[in-house]
Design an enzyme around this catalytic site. Structure first.
Site, PDB file in Angstrom:
ATOM      1  CG  ASP A  45      -5.765  12.000 -19.652  1.00 58.96           C
ATOM      2  OD1 ASP A  45      -4.959  11.637 -18.768  1.00 58.96           O
ATOM      3  OD2 ASP A  45      -5.757  11.555 -20.819  1.00 58.96           O
ATOM      4  NE  ARG A  78      -5.257  15.911   3.609  1.00 53.76           N
ATOM      5  CZ  ARG A  78      -5.220  14.630   3.235  1.00 53.76           C
ATOM      6  NH1 ARG A  78      -6.316  13.903   3.207  1.00 53.76           N
ATOM      7  NH2 ARG A  78      -4.075  14.068   2.911  1.00 53.76           N
ATOM      8  CG  HIS A 125      -3.035  12.615  -1.911  1.00 52.90           C
ATOM      9  ND1 HIS A 125      -3.904  12.963  -0.898  1.00 52.90           N
ATOM     10  CD2 HIS A 125      -3.461  11.410  -2.354  1.00 52.90           C
ATOM     11  CE1 HIS A 125      -4.826  12.016  -0.737  1.00 52.90           C
ATOM     12  NE2 HIS A 125      -4.583  11.058  -1.616  1.00 52.90           N
ATOM     13  CD  GLU A 137      -4.401   6.953   2.885  1.00 57.56           C
ATOM     14  OE1 GLU A 137      -4.241   6.184   1.929  1.00 57.56           O
ATOM     15  OE2 GLU A 137      -5.511   7.127   3.433  1.00 57.56           O
ATOM     16  CG  ASN A 181      -6.195   9.800   5.761  1.00 49.24           C
ATOM     17  OD1 ASN A 181      -6.352  10.890   6.321  1.00 49.24           O
ATOM     18  ND2 ASN A 181      -5.672   9.701   4.556  1.00 49.24           N
ATOM     19  CE1 TYR A 209     -12.143   7.026   3.252  1.00 47.75           C
ATOM     20  CE2 TYR A 209      -9.866   6.963   3.990  1.00 47.75           C
ATOM     21  CZ  TYR A 209     -10.865   7.541   3.229  1.00 47.75           C
ATOM     22  OH  TYR A 209     -10.573   8.625   2.451  1.00 47.75           O
ATOM     23  CD  GLU A 227      -7.846  10.782   2.586  1.00 48.68           C
ATOM     24  OE1 GLU A 227      -8.307   9.664   2.287  1.00 48.68           O
ATOM     25  OE2 GLU A 227      -6.818  11.256   2.065  1.00 48.68           O
TER      26      GLU A 227
HETATM   27  C1  GBH Z   1      -7.595   7.011   0.840  1.00 49.07           C
HETATM   28  O1  GBH Z   1      -6.880   5.883   1.253  1.00 49.07           O
HETATM   29  C2  GBH Z   1      -6.771   7.892  -0.098  1.00 49.07           C
HETATM   30  O2  GBH Z   1      -5.941   8.790   0.634  1.00 49.07           O
HETATM   31  C3  GBH Z   1      -7.637   8.695  -1.044  1.00 49.07           C
HETATM   32  O3  GBH Z   1      -6.840   9.253  -2.046  1.00 49.07           O
HETATM   33  C4  GBH Z   1      -8.738   7.820  -1.604  1.00 49.07           C
HETATM   34  O4  GBH Z   1      -9.537   8.526  -2.503  1.00 49.07           O
HETATM   35  C5  GBH Z   1      -9.565   7.294  -0.453  1.00 49.07           C
HETATM   36  O5  GBH Z   1      -8.744   6.484   0.305  1.00 49.07           O
HETATM   37  C6  GBH Z   1     -10.753   6.445  -0.856  1.00 49.07           C
HETATM   38  O6  GBH Z   1     -10.374   5.278  -1.504  1.00 49.07           O
HETATM   39  O7  GBH Z   1      -6.231  -2.815  -2.686  1.00 49.07           O
HETATM   40  O8  GBH Z   1      -8.255  -3.722  -1.750  1.00 49.07           O
HETATM   41  O9  GBH Z   1      -6.127  -4.162  -0.688  1.00 49.07           O
HETATM   42  C7  GBH Z   1      -7.626   5.035   2.101  1.00 49.07           C
HETATM   43  C8  GBH Z   1      -6.840   3.840   2.572  1.00 49.07           C
HETATM   44  C9  GBH Z   1      -5.747   1.847   2.052  1.00 49.07           C
HETATM   45  C10 GBH Z   1      -7.768   2.341   0.912  1.00 49.07           C
HETATM   46  C11 GBH Z   1      -5.411   0.802   1.009  1.00 49.07           C
HETATM   47  C12 GBH Z   1      -7.450   1.277  -0.134  1.00 49.07           C
HETATM   48  C13 GBH Z   1      -6.218  -0.762  -0.589  1.00 49.07           C
HETATM   49  C14 GBH Z   1      -7.185  -1.868  -0.461  1.00 49.07           C
HETATM   50  N1  GBH Z   1      -6.572   2.901   1.501  1.00 49.07           N
HETATM   51  N2  GBH Z   1      -6.593   0.252   0.418  1.00 49.07           N
HETATM   52  S1  GBH Z   1      -6.904  -3.235  -1.474  1.00 49.07           S
END
Ligand code: GBH
Length: 482
Positions: A59, A84, A129, A174, A314, A316, A383
């Site tokens: 919120d 971004r 998003h 995504e 993206n 990670y 990302e």
């Molecule tokens: C990004 O996704 C998002 O775009 C962003 O908004 C977010 O803040 C950022 O990640 C950090 O989290 O439920 O344990 O199976 C990243 C890719 C893929 C990460 C799906 C979380 C789910 C894992 N995402 N994943 S789980």
């Protein structure tokens, strides 16, 4: 820490876009102010709060709706060349339809964009998003093909109002999360479980909305606005568990099911061959009358092809991948359809997010994979980042993470990969969806107990500042020209 010897010491070219990323729902707050409508994440947080860690909501979040000038000042101080952010659909079209266009919502983004431009920061704007207007969910959301028209007309309002000042657009962030998380795996709003069906149908319509938006931009805006349109797709890097052909193919197949699911249609017009084969055969074995992966008509394939100017990535984390022997083929699910087993190596460092292990070398590999599969289309890493739990501002883990991953990006440039930009996730700690405020990805920390939402730089800010100022990942005297 990482020894400097493994870090690429070449500068990033002057034209390379470097900055940070955020998303509307995660930072703006002001959820019902100035005429904003309700979206699917507002609905979840308010009516189903136990889905969110600690029953938190967004919120207020970082209150960026009121603090955007301060945020831009921080970006300026950091020295970014690009920022971004995303636009909230329900802030602009509160009902999701054109019957109400909210000028106050439009003004917010106009002000944000002009503040960025006044500070020489290039806006990189995500049109969607994850925060779908609730009224569009009430009629089924993405699996209802009416979403195509709704999305295109929303995008037209966006181009019409902001397109003169925005050169980089991302249609969807995504989409796998919207479709798989939202309609199959229950990790994202609207938390509908139609596993094995819903995620494919959602994707089909979402891709059509993307392609139609691209053509609409070409027809109505490109001449005068001259922007670039892309889509941001998330994927892990998948490293084969062994040299066996079956495992090598399984690793590649996993990336095809993840990145290729979206990237292949918007470049080549259709889903990856391997997806059509695996989902098709499995659906037949399961007794379905047709593949659970919908088919594009010839005309649709034609319309879908070549509908990106760049690809967003993206990245990670990575997984180890091995072929899964699944003779029975009973499970009805995207994940099972790929017939790949995955695991993390125990030596990969953990983070505050269970899904995120630190695997920096995956960055160079996935960039090469994308470059090879999509014939050198420009790539922006939209990302990349790491989470901690906020107990300290001394976030050395983030410094190492950014340095090592950026080094992988710089290595990829040396490999000839056409990567043109990088925006770090995230500029500041924010609302991490179902994880609430428990996982912190920010360069700046935000005090969520302070009504002022005070921002404080973490140690990584000084690293990132230095990097942006020198465009180099090692100490300046050891830097070599681009
Ligand atoms: C990004 O996704 C998002 O775009 C962003 O908004 C977010 O803040 C950022 O990640 C950090 O989290 O439920 O344990 O199976 C990243 C890719 C893929 C990460 C799906 C979380 C789910 C894992 N995402 N994943 S789980």
């Amino acid at each position: 820490g990482t020894s400097c010897s493994s870090v690429n010491n070449k500068k990033f070219p002057d034209s390379f876009l470097l900055g940070t990323a955020t998303a509307a729902y995660q930072i703006e707050g002001a959820w019902n102010e100035d005429g904003k409508g309700e979206n699917i994440w507002d609905r979840t947080c308010h009516s189903d709060p136990t889905r969110i860690f600690n029953n938190e909501n967004a919120d207020i979040a970082c209150d960026s709706y009121h603090k955007y000038k301060e945020d831009v000042a921080l970006l300026k101080d950091l020295g970014v060349s690009v920022y971004r952010f995303s636009i909230s659909w329900s802030r602009i079209l509160p009902t999701g339809y054109l019957n109400e266009i909210n000028q106050l919502g439009i003004n917010y983004y106009k002000n944000l964009i002009s503040e960025l431009k006044a500070n020489n920061i290039e806006p990189l704007v995500t049109i969607f998003h994850w925060d779908l207007p609730q009224p569009l969910q009430d009629i089924g959301g993405f699996p209802n093909d009416r979403i195509i028209r709704r999305y295109v007309e929303y995008a037209r309002v966006v181009f019409d109002n902001f397109g003169d000042d925005v050169k980089y657009w991302i249609t969807f962030n995504e989409p796998k999360q919207t479709c798989r998380g939202g309609y199959a795996a229950l990790g994202d709003a609207p938390f509908i479980n139609s596993s094995g069906i819903g995620e494919y149908l959602c994707t089909h319509n979402l891709l059509k909305a993307h392609a139609e938006t691209y053509h609409m931009y070409n027809k109505e805006f490109r001449d005068k606005q001259n922007g670039h349109i892309g889509i941001t797709i998330d994927t892990v890097w998948a490293e084969p568990d062994s040299k066996d052909k079956a495992d090598v193919e399984a690793a590649d197949r996993l990336i095809q099911f993840t990145y290729g699911w979206y990237a292949h249609p918007v470049t080549h017009g259709d889903y990856p061959e391997v997806m059509k084969q695996f989902v098709g055969e499995r659906s037949a074995k399961q007794g379905f009358s047709e593949s659970r992966l919908p088919k594009f008509s010839k005309a649709e394939i034609h319309g879908m092809k070549n509908t990106v100017d760049f690809l967003g990535l993206n990245y990670y984390t990575s997984v180890m991948a091995k072929h899964k022997n699944d003779e029975e083929k009973t499970a009805i699910d995207w994940d099972q359809d790929s017939e790949v087993d995955t695991y993390f190596k125990p030596e990969w460092p953990s983070t505050a997010s269970s899904w995120l292990k630190i695997v920096p070398w995956g960055m160079r590999k996935i960039l090469n994979w994308v470059n090879k599969n999509y014939e050198g289309l420009p790539i922006i890493v939209t990302e990349n980042g790491v989470s901690e739990n906020g107990t300290t501002l001394e976030d050395d883990v983030r410094i190492d993470y950014y340095r090592d991953h950026l080094s992988g990006v710089r290595d990829a440039l040396d490999d000839g990969v056409n990567v043109i930009g990088y925006t770090a996730w995230s500029m500041m700690d924010n609302f991490e969806w179902t994880r609430g405020y428990s996982e912190k990805f920010g360069l700046y920390s935000v005090d969520f107990n302070d009504p002022e939402r005070k921002r404080t730089p973490k140690k990584s800010v000084s690293f990132f500042k230095q990097f942006l100022a020198t465009r180099c990942l090692v100490e300046e005297s050891k830097c070599v020209a681009a």
